[in-house]
Design a protein around this motif. Structure first.
Motif, PDB file in Angstrom:
ATOM      1  N   SER A   1      -4.771   1.892  12.536  1.00 23.74           N
ATOM      2  CA  SER A   1      -4.968   1.490  11.242  1.00 23.74           C
ATOM      3  C   SER A   1      -3.652   1.546  10.402  1.00 23.74           C
ATOM      4  CB  SER A   1      -6.005   2.325  10.310  1.00 23.74           C
ATOM      5  OG  SER A   1      -5.937   2.016   8.869  1.00 23.74           O
ATOM      6  N   GLY A   2      -3.209   0.290   9.944  1.00 25.88           N
ATOM      7  CA  GLY A   2      -1.986   0.184   9.183  1.00 25.88           C
ATOM      8  C   GLY A   2      -2.174   0.719   7.860  1.00 25.88           C
ATOM      9  N   LEU A   3      -3.338   0.728   7.286  1.00 30.72           N
ATOM     10  CA  LEU A   3      -3.548   1.359   6.196  1.00 30.72           C
ATOM     11  C   LEU A   3      -3.475   2.787   5.916  1.00 30.72           C
ATOM     12  CD1 LEU A   3      -6.635  -1.030   4.926  1.00 30.72           C
ATOM     13  CD2 LEU A   3      -4.120  -1.194   4.070  1.00 30.72           C
TER      14      LEU A   3
ATOM     15  N   TYR B   1     -10.348  -1.555   5.935  1.00 23.90           N
ATOM     16  CA  TYR B   1     -10.794  -0.371   6.625  1.00 23.90           C
ATOM     17  C   TYR B   1      -9.631   0.595   7.029  1.00 23.90           C
ATOM     18  CZ  TYR B   1     -15.062  -3.161   7.454  1.00 23.90           C
ATOM     19  OH  TYR B   1     -16.088  -3.796   7.329  1.00 23.90           O
TER      20      TYR B   1
ATOM     21  N   GLY C   1      -9.052  -6.196   5.311  1.00 22.64           N
ATOM     22  CA  GLY C   1     -10.501  -5.802   5.476  1.00 22.64           C
ATOM     23  C   GLY C   1     -10.468  -4.687   4.552  1.00 22.64           C
TER      24      GLY C   1
ATOM     25  N   ALA D   1       4.341  -0.300   7.020  1.00 22.89           N
ATOM     26  CA  ALA D   1       4.832  -0.978   8.337  1.00 22.89           C
ATOM     27  C   ALA D   1       6.530  -1.116   8.272  1.00 22.89           C
ATOM     28  CB  ALA D   1       4.385  -2.491   8.021  1.00 22.89           C
TER      29      ALA D   1
ATOM     30  N   ARG E   1      -0.479 -14.665   8.712  1.00 26.46           N
ATOM     31  CA  ARG E   1      -1.731 -13.955   8.358  1.00 26.46           C
ATOM     32  C   ARG E   1      -1.883 -12.826   7.632  1.00 26.46           C
ATOM     33  NH1 ARG E   1      -5.540 -10.545  10.759  1.00 26.46           N
ATOM     34  NH2 ARG E   1      -7.788 -10.941  10.230  1.00 26.46           N
TER      35      ARG E   1
ATOM     36  N   LEU F   1      13.846  -5.958  -4.155  1.00 25.43           N
ATOM     37  CA  LEU F   1      14.848  -4.872  -3.791  1.00 25.43           C
ATOM     38  C   LEU F   1      15.811  -5.707  -3.022  1.00 25.43           C
ATOM     39  CD1 LEU F   1      15.491  -1.857  -3.571  1.00 25.43           C
ATOM     40  CD2 LEU F   1      14.247  -1.864  -1.746  1.00 25.43           C
TER      41      LEU F   1
ATOM     42  N   MET G   1       0.973  -1.193  -0.154  1.00 26.58           N
ATOM     43  CA  MET G   1      -0.129  -0.003   0.013  1.00 26.58           C
ATOM     44  C   MET G   1       0.894   1.221  -0.108  1.00 26.58           C
ATOM     45  SD  MET G   1      -3.190   1.326   0.385  1.00 26.58           S
ATOM     46  CE  MET G   1      -4.038   2.688   1.326  1.00 26.58           C
ATOM     47  N   GLY G   2       1.850   1.213   0.934  1.00 28.12           N
ATOM     48  CA  GLY G   2       2.587   2.612   0.994  1.00 28.12           C
ATOM     49  C   GLY G   2       3.573   2.837  -0.090  1.00 28.12           C
TER      50      GLY G   2
ATOM     51  N   GLY H   1       0.433  -6.176  -1.817  1.00 32.25           N
ATOM     52  CA  GLY H   1       0.775  -6.760  -0.564  1.00 32.25           C
ATOM     53  C   GLY H   1      -0.199  -7.303   0.302  1.00 32.25           C
ATOM     54  N   SER H   2      -0.093  -6.951   1.515  1.00 31.98           N
ATOM     55  CA  SER H   2      -1.139  -7.178   2.542  1.00 31.98           C
ATOM     56  C   SER H   2      -2.451  -6.402   2.234  1.00 31.98           C
ATOM     57  CB  SER H   2      -0.514  -7.213   4.034  1.00 31.98           C
ATOM     58  OG  SER H   2       0.272  -8.213   4.210  1.00 31.98           O
TER      59      SER H   2
ATOM     60  N   GLU I   1       8.457  -4.822  -6.810  1.00 28.40           N
ATOM     61  CA  GLU I   1       7.582  -5.650  -5.960  1.00 28.40           C
ATOM     62  C   GLU I   1       7.999  -7.241  -6.210  1.00 28.40           C
ATOM     63  OE1 GLU I   1       4.990  -5.701  -3.991  1.00 28.40           O
ATOM     64  OE2 GLU I   1       5.410  -7.609  -4.015  1.00 28.40           O
ATOM     65  N   LYS I   2       8.371  -7.478  -4.965  1.00 34.74           N
ATOM     66  CA  LYS I   2       9.014  -8.894  -4.816  1.00 34.74           C
ATOM     67  C   LYS I   2       7.784  -9.865  -5.083  1.00 34.74           C
ATOM     68  CE  LYS I   2      10.543 -11.780  -0.672  1.00 34.74           C
ATOM     69  NZ  LYS I   2      10.941 -11.481   0.514  1.00 34.74           N
TER      70      LYS I   2
ATOM     71  N   ASN J   1       0.806 -11.119   3.853  1.00 39.42           N
ATOM     72  CA  ASN J   1       1.475 -11.576   2.648  1.00 39.42           C
ATOM     73  C   ASN J   1       2.634 -12.218   2.755  1.00 39.42           C
ATOM     74  OD1 ASN J   1       4.241 -10.070   1.899  1.00 39.42           O
ATOM     75  ND2 ASN J   1       2.736  -8.517   2.666  1.00 39.42           N
TER      76      ASN J   1
HETATM   77  C1  LIG Z   1      -5.870 -10.386   6.672  1.00 40.38           C
HETATM   78  C2  LIG Z   1      -5.754  -8.909   6.826  1.00 40.38           C
HETATM   79  C3  LIG Z   1      -6.447  -8.126   7.489  1.00 40.38           C
HETATM   80  C4  LIG Z   1      -6.197  -6.443   7.489  1.00 40.38           C
HETATM   81  N1  LIG Z   1      -7.233  -5.721   7.620  1.00 40.38           N
HETATM   82  C5  LIG Z   1      -6.839  -4.342   7.815  1.00 40.38           C
HETATM   83  C6  LIG Z   1      -7.893  -3.269   7.938  1.00 40.38           C
HETATM   84  O1  LIG Z   1      -8.948  -3.465   7.868  1.00 40.38           O
HETATM   85  N2  LIG Z   1      -7.380  -2.111   8.307  1.00 40.38           N
HETATM   86  C7  LIG Z   1      -6.075  -1.700   8.381  1.00 40.38           C
HETATM   87  O2  LIG Z   1      -5.641  -0.499   8.506  1.00 40.38           O
HETATM   88  N3  LIG Z   1      -5.101  -2.696   8.045  1.00 40.38           N
HETATM   89  C8  LIG Z   1      -5.571  -3.808   7.874  1.00 40.38           C
HETATM   90  N4  LIG Z   1      -4.398  -4.867   7.721  1.00 40.38           N
HETATM   91  C9  LIG Z   1      -3.165  -4.483   7.759  1.00 40.38           C
HETATM   92  C10 LIG Z   1      -2.782  -3.816   6.347  1.00 40.38           C
HETATM   93  O3  LIG Z   1      -3.055  -4.488   5.301  1.00 40.38           O
HETATM   94  C11 LIG Z   1      -0.962  -3.366   6.358  1.00 40.38           C
HETATM   95  O4  LIG Z   1      -1.113  -2.608   7.744  1.00 40.38           O
HETATM   96  C12 LIG Z   1      -0.897  -2.460   5.291  1.00 40.38           C
HETATM   97  O5  LIG Z   1      -1.160  -3.242   4.048  1.00 40.38           O
HETATM   98  C13 LIG Z   1       0.613  -2.249   5.585  1.00 40.38           C
HETATM   99  O6  LIG Z   1       1.114  -1.730   4.173  1.00 40.38           O
HETATM  100  P1  LIG Z   1       2.593  -1.805   3.696  1.00 40.38           P
HETATM  101  O7  LIG Z   1       2.577  -0.816   2.495  1.00 40.38           O
HETATM  102  O8  LIG Z   1       3.487  -1.484   4.825  1.00 40.38           O
HETATM  103  O9  LIG Z   1       2.458  -3.326   3.333  1.00 40.38           O
HETATM  104  P2  LIG Z   1       1.868  -4.197   2.121  1.00 40.38           P
HETATM  105  O10 LIG Z   1       0.626  -3.488   1.708  1.00 40.38           O
HETATM  106  O11 LIG Z   1       2.082  -5.617   2.509  1.00 40.38           O
HETATM  107  O12 LIG Z   1       2.790  -3.941   0.812  1.00 40.38           O
HETATM  108  C14 LIG Z   1       4.412  -4.360   1.126  1.00 40.38           C
HETATM  109  C15 LIG Z   1       4.842  -4.814  -0.386  1.00 40.38           C
HETATM  110  O13 LIG Z   1       6.208  -4.924  -0.427  1.00 40.38           O
HETATM  111  C16 LIG Z   1       6.431  -6.201  -0.973  1.00 40.38           C
HETATM  112  N5  LIG Z   1       7.942  -6.620  -0.463  1.00 40.38           N
HETATM  113  C17 LIG Z   1       8.326  -7.436   0.455  1.00 40.38           C
HETATM  114  N6  LIG Z   1       9.637  -7.344   0.511  1.00 40.38           N
HETATM  115  C18 LIG Z   1       9.961  -6.635  -0.633  1.00 40.38           C
HETATM  116  C19 LIG Z   1      11.375  -6.554  -1.362  1.00 40.38           C
HETATM  117  N7  LIG Z   1      12.381  -7.082  -0.780  1.00 40.38           N
HETATM  118  N8  LIG Z   1      11.253  -6.031  -2.573  1.00 40.38           N
HETATM  119  C20 LIG Z   1       9.978  -5.466  -3.299  1.00 40.38           C
HETATM  120  N9  LIG Z   1       8.944  -5.496  -2.641  1.00 40.38           N
HETATM  121  C21 LIG Z   1       9.061  -6.225  -1.340  1.00 40.38           C
HETATM  122  C22 LIG Z   1       5.413  -7.007  -0.776  1.00 40.38           C
HETATM  123  O14 LIG Z   1       5.513  -7.957  -1.599  1.00 40.38           O
HETATM  124  C23 LIG Z   1       4.119  -6.185  -0.542  1.00 40.38           C
HETATM  125  O15 LIG Z   1       3.568  -6.077  -1.851  1.00 40.38           O
HETATM  126  C24 LIG Z   1      -4.780  -6.140   7.506  1.00 40.38           C
HETATM  127  C25 LIG Z   1      -3.991  -7.195   6.909  1.00 40.38           C
HETATM  128  C26 LIG Z   1      -4.551  -8.466   6.771  1.00 40.38           C
HETATM  129  C27 LIG Z   1      -3.369  -9.404   6.295  1.00 40.38           C
END
Ligand SMILES: Cc1cc2nc3c(=O)[nH]c(=O)nc-3n(C[C@H](O)[C@H](O)[C@H](O)COP(=O)(O)OP(=O)(O)OC[C@H]3O[C@@H](n4cnc5c(N)ncnc54)[C@H](O)[C@@H]3O)c2cc1C
Length: 344
Positions: free
Chosen positions: A323-325, A36, A34, A311, A153, A116, A1-2, A28-29, A21-22, A155
């Motif tokens: 909220s992580g999103l 939210y 959900g 994250a 639970r 990466l 997402m980020g 990703g997650s 994107e790995k 990605n």
């Molecule tokens: C079942 C579930 C329910 C959830 N429900 C909620 C909710 O309702 N509300 C909420 O706020 N949060 C929720 N979350 C949490 C939320 O999804 C995460 O906090 C959020 O996606 C984090 O964003 P991010 O960008 O850090 O990680 P991600 O969205 O996971 O993106 C990280 C990306 O980095 C990629 N990556 C990893 N390593 C490498 C690398 N070395 N090189 C290149 N790419 C790489 C991964 O493949 C992934 O695509 C939920 C998560 C899950 C799994």
């Protein structure tokens, strides 16, 4: 997402962007979540719920979240609901099946299956690898010696690359490296796959007696039951047993009853027994996303030439759950703006 948010924002600000994107798909997650995206309605409540977090970072996420949502809407984010269903919070439910493609289309070049592994020289980098929930050794080091027992639970790709590359570049660590967001999940032989990450969650600890293998009890403290998942993760074999009296079976958590959740555990194959007039469900800690990570400042900067979103950045939800999103959204925007020298 980020990462996707940072890429779209950076392109909008005129930069050429390459997203590595790995995984075999973007999102990703976020794609499994959900959807939210929210903030606490009241600032004081945020501080009370997440007392160990960095106040300046929390203020940044809390204050910029509504603008972040408006930005997402302008970029075509599909929204399923204008409500979170939780009176403590305000936000929306994003359509996470559609959102990755919507953002990826505007993110420039997205190379799938290409992790990466090292920081490139001479170009600003936004680390957004999603924390380290899938990195068993890091989970063992920072969170629990029972790391092998935990159910994944989130990605499967977020194994701590951002953390390691950030530290190598001179970044520091945030508070709360031992904290994670997760759920009690049906214990083996139940098999928990992505399609069941949400529907198999056992979120009725507040209506149960929660006991570990030694017979020690735990009393849930938080509305989100994040403390329950963290406690279970540190018990022998990452396990606990929820003892549920018949009178509690009809209690509701959001749209499900306790009986519904127990039925889902039973159907998935978890040990569920009748014992002394109670239903006893064996659960295991499911790890969704880590909450500690790289230390950043309010421009999302972690080290020279390195910004962080999502994250991979820690210290926002410390002590609770926010909220992580929402933090991925806000930090994605802030990281892109800062990396390109734009004030927020
Ligand atoms: C079942 C579930 C329910 C959830 N429900 C909620 C909710 O309702 N509300 C909420 O706020 N949060 C929720 N979350 C949490 C939320 O999804 C995460 O906090 C959020 O996606 C984090 O964003 P991010 O960008 O850090 O990680 P991600 O969205 O996971 O993106 C990280 C990306 O980095 C990629 N990556 C990893 N390593 C490498 C690398 N070395 N090189 C290149 N790419 C790489 C991964 O493949 C992934 O695509 C939920 C998560 C899950 C799994």
């Amino acid at each position: 997402m980020g990462g996707l948010v940072a890429a779209v924002c950076a392109r909008e600000l005129g930069a050429g962007v390459l997203v590595l994107e790995k995984g075999d798909r973007p999102g990703g997650s976020m794609r499994l979540s959900g959807g939210y995206a929210w903030r606490y309605r009241d600032w004081e409540r945020f501080r009370t719920e997440c007392p160990g977090g960095d106040e300046a970072l929390q203020r940044l996420v809390w204050e910029r979240f509504d603008d972040g949502l408006a930005w997402l809407r302008r970029h075509g984010a599909p929204i399923l609901s204008e409500d979170t269903g939780n009176p403590l919070t305000t936000g929306v439910r994003l359509d996470v099946e559609q959102l990755p493609a919507v953002l990826a289309e505007q993110a420039g070049e997205v190379r799938l299956g290409l992790p990466l592994e090292a920081l490139p020289d001479g170009v600003p980098v936004v680390l957004a690898t999603g924390g380290f929930h899938a990195g068993t050794e890091l989970v063992r080091r920072w969170i629990t010696p029972e790391a092998d027992e935990l159910v994944l639970r989130g990605n499967p790709w977020s194994a701590g690359t951002g953390l390691e590359l950030g530290l190598a570049a001179g970044a520091g660590l945030s508070a709360g490296l031992d904290e994670f967001w997760g759920r009690a999940m049906p214990a083996p032989p139940a098999v928990v796959e992505p399609g069941g990450f949400r529907s198999l969650g056992q979120t009725y600890a507040r209506f149960a007696r929660v006991v570990n293998a030694r017979g020690e009890e735990y009393r849930p403290r938080s509305w989100s039951e994040i403390d329950v998942a963290q406690w279970i993760a540190r018990q022998p074999r990452g396990r606990a047993w929820f003892h549920v009296a018949d009178a509690a079976l009809g209690e509701r958590v959001r749209d499900r009853t306790v009986a519904d959740m127990i039925a889902s555990a039973r159907e998935a194959g978890a040990p569920v027994e009748r014992r002394d007039g109670e239903t006893v469900v064996e659960v295991v800690a499911g790890i969704t996303t880590t909450l500690g990570g790289l230390a950043i400042d309010t421009s999302a900067r972690a080290a020279d030439g390195v910004w962080v979103a999502g994250a991979d950045a820690g210290g926002i939800s410390t002590g609770g759950w926010a909220s992580g999103l929402a933090s991925a959204l806000v930090l994605g925007l802030v990281a892109a703006e800062s990396a390109l020298g734009h004030a927020g």
